[in-house]
Design a protein around this motif. Structure first.
Motif, PDB file in Angstrom:
ATOM      1  N   SER A  95      40.586  27.775  47.605  1.00 23.24           N
ATOM      2  CA  SER A  95      41.358  29.022  47.677  1.00 23.24           C
ATOM      3  C   SER A  95      41.783  29.312  49.106  1.00 23.24           C
ATOM      4  O   SER A  95      41.004  29.109  50.046  1.00 23.24           O
ATOM      5  CB  SER A  95      40.531  30.198  47.142  1.00 23.24           C
TER       6      SER A  95
ATOM      7  N   TYR B 149      36.349  29.718  51.984  1.00 24.69           N
ATOM      8  CA  TYR B 149      37.794  29.699  51.743  1.00 24.69           C
ATOM      9  C   TYR B 149      38.541  29.352  53.025  1.00 24.69           C
ATOM     10  O   TYR B 149      38.038  29.551  54.132  1.00 24.69           O
ATOM     11  CB  TYR B 149      38.282  31.071  51.246  1.00 24.69           C
TER      12      TYR B 149
ATOM     13  N   ILE C  11      46.317  33.471  48.078  1.00 24.49           N
ATOM     14  CA  ILE C  11      45.940  34.838  47.752  1.00 24.49           C
ATOM     15  C   ILE C  11      46.334  35.697  48.942  1.00 24.49           C
ATOM     16  O   ILE C  11      45.838  35.502  50.053  1.00 24.49           O
ATOM     17  CB  ILE C  11      44.431  34.943  47.480  1.00 24.49           C
TER      18      ILE C  11
ATOM     19  N   GLN D  33      49.302  33.444  44.372  1.00 26.13           N
ATOM     20  CA  GLN D  33      48.292  33.243  43.330  1.00 26.13           C
ATOM     21  C   GLN D  33      47.716  34.577  42.867  1.00 26.13           C
ATOM     22  O   GLN D  33      47.461  34.788  41.679  1.00 26.13           O
ATOM     23  CB  GLN D  33      47.161  32.358  43.865  1.00 26.13           C
TER      24      GLN D  33
ATOM     25  N   VAL E 133      38.048  37.195  44.227  1.00 26.02           N
ATOM     26  CA  VAL E 133      38.475  35.815  44.430  1.00 26.02           C
ATOM     27  C   VAL E 133      37.653  34.851  43.571  1.00 26.02           C
ATOM     28  O   VAL E 133      38.193  33.921  42.961  1.00 26.02           O
ATOM     29  CB  VAL E 133      38.374  35.434  45.927  1.00 26.02           C
ATOM     30  N   SER E 134      36.355  35.100  43.484  1.00 22.40           N
ATOM     31  CA  SER E 134      35.489  34.192  42.734  1.00 22.40           C
ATOM     32  C   SER E 134      35.748  34.255  41.237  1.00 22.40           C
ATOM     33  O   SER E 134      35.433  33.309  40.509  1.00 22.40           O
ATOM     34  CB  SER E 134      34.022  34.499  43.021  1.00 22.40           C
TER      35      SER E 134
ATOM     36  N   LEU F 247      38.836  34.791  39.824  1.00 15.94           N
ATOM     37  CA  LEU F 247      40.259  34.650  39.500  1.00 15.94           C
ATOM     38  C   LEU F 247      40.503  33.736  38.312  1.00 15.94           C
ATOM     39  O   LEU F 247      41.542  33.841  37.655  1.00 15.94           O
ATOM     40  CB  LEU F 247      41.033  34.128  40.717  1.00 15.94           C
ATOM     41  N   SER F 248      39.559  32.855  38.020  1.00 12.84           N
ATOM     42  CA  SER F 248      39.734  31.962  36.881  1.00 12.84           C
ATOM     43  C   SER F 248      39.391  32.642  35.562  1.00 12.84           C
ATOM     44  O   SER F 248      39.596  32.082  34.487  1.00 12.84           O
ATOM     45  CB  SER F 248      38.853  30.718  37.049  1.00 12.84           C
TER      46      SER F 248
END
Length: 260
Positions: A11, A37, A81, A104, A249-250, A252-253
């Protein structure tokens, strides 16, 4: 254009600062996240080490969005991001509209989608004109500190020193860009990437209600308030802001609504 590129990871976080600030306002985030990151922070037009000592040509935040896109292209980064505070949020939103393929997700800190509050602009103009004419007075510095950093923050002296070094041509153009920007509220519905909005609950520059309206207008956005946070909440309250960014961020999936 000055930038710093640290860390590594799948990321990429791109940090865009607010008006009268520079890339160092995101030092608490770059330091915290560089081990997980890739962190890119940069100085925008008229600011920091990007500022020209002779002139500042007219520009809009769409131009700044183009600058961000060009920087990512130069670094060979296809998607990132975008983390933007205030003015950095203005250009990040416009990047999401104009260069959607590179975005993203976004973290928008103490920012808004509408224009400046017209009730505040005359006071800002008086302050800027006095600054340009007479240099940075103690009164103006105190007002800036109150608006941007809040009252009594321990790191304010370093920013007062930076503000005192601003040159008039950069100051005037950057303030003009701020006040003349367009209203993009009716375009927010087209931004479909995940968005985390973070806002200090005592931000006197941009009321939290404006951030809430922006959040509600984007289909995949959520908002978190920073209790006691002012306008530059990421700088003054990193202990509260950083965990929110990390969680966002962690995850986002996963679907955004799974966030706490």
């Amino acid at each position: 254009m000055y930038y710093e590129d640290t860390g590594e990871g799948a990321s990429v976080l791109v940090f865009s600062h607010g008006l009268l600030m520079d890339h160092t306002m995101f030092a608490p985030q770059a330091e915290a996240f560089k081990h997980r990151y890739r962190c890119i922070s940069w100085d925008e037009r008229g600011h920091g080490r990007t500022a020209n000592s002779e002139t500042c040509e007219p520009f809009s935040y769409y131009d700044s969005a183009d600058d961000l896109a060009a920087l990512l292209d130069y670094l060979g980064i296809q998607r990132a991001i975008l983390v933007g505070m205030s003015q950095g949020g203005y250009l990040s939103l416009r990047a999401a509209i104009k260069h959607s393929m590179i975005v993203q997700a976004m973290v928008l800190i103490d920012t808004q989608a509408g224009p400046e509050d017209p009730a505040k602009m005359p006071g800002y103009a008086v302050m800027i004109n006095d600054w340009v004419t007479h240099g940075l007075s103690d009164q103006t510095a105190a007002i800036l500190e109150h608006i941007i950093l809040g009252d009594g923050w321990g790191g304010a002296a370093a920013w007062r020193e930076k503000w005192a070094a601003w040159q008039s041509h950069n100051l005037l153009q950057c303030f003009h860009t701020l006040g003349s920007r367009d209203d993009i509220r009716d375009m927010l519905g087209t931004i479909n990437v995940p968005v985390l909005v973070i806002h200090g609950d005592v931000d006197v520059a941009i009321e939290p209600e404006r951030a809430r309206a922006m959040t509600d207008a984007m289909p995949n956005a959520c908002m978190e308030r920073i209790v006691g946070g002012g306008h530059a909440s990421n700088l003054t309250h990193p202990d509260r802001v950083n965990p929110l960014i990390e969680a966002f961020v962690s995850q986002l999936s996963r679907p955004l609504h799974h966030m706490g």
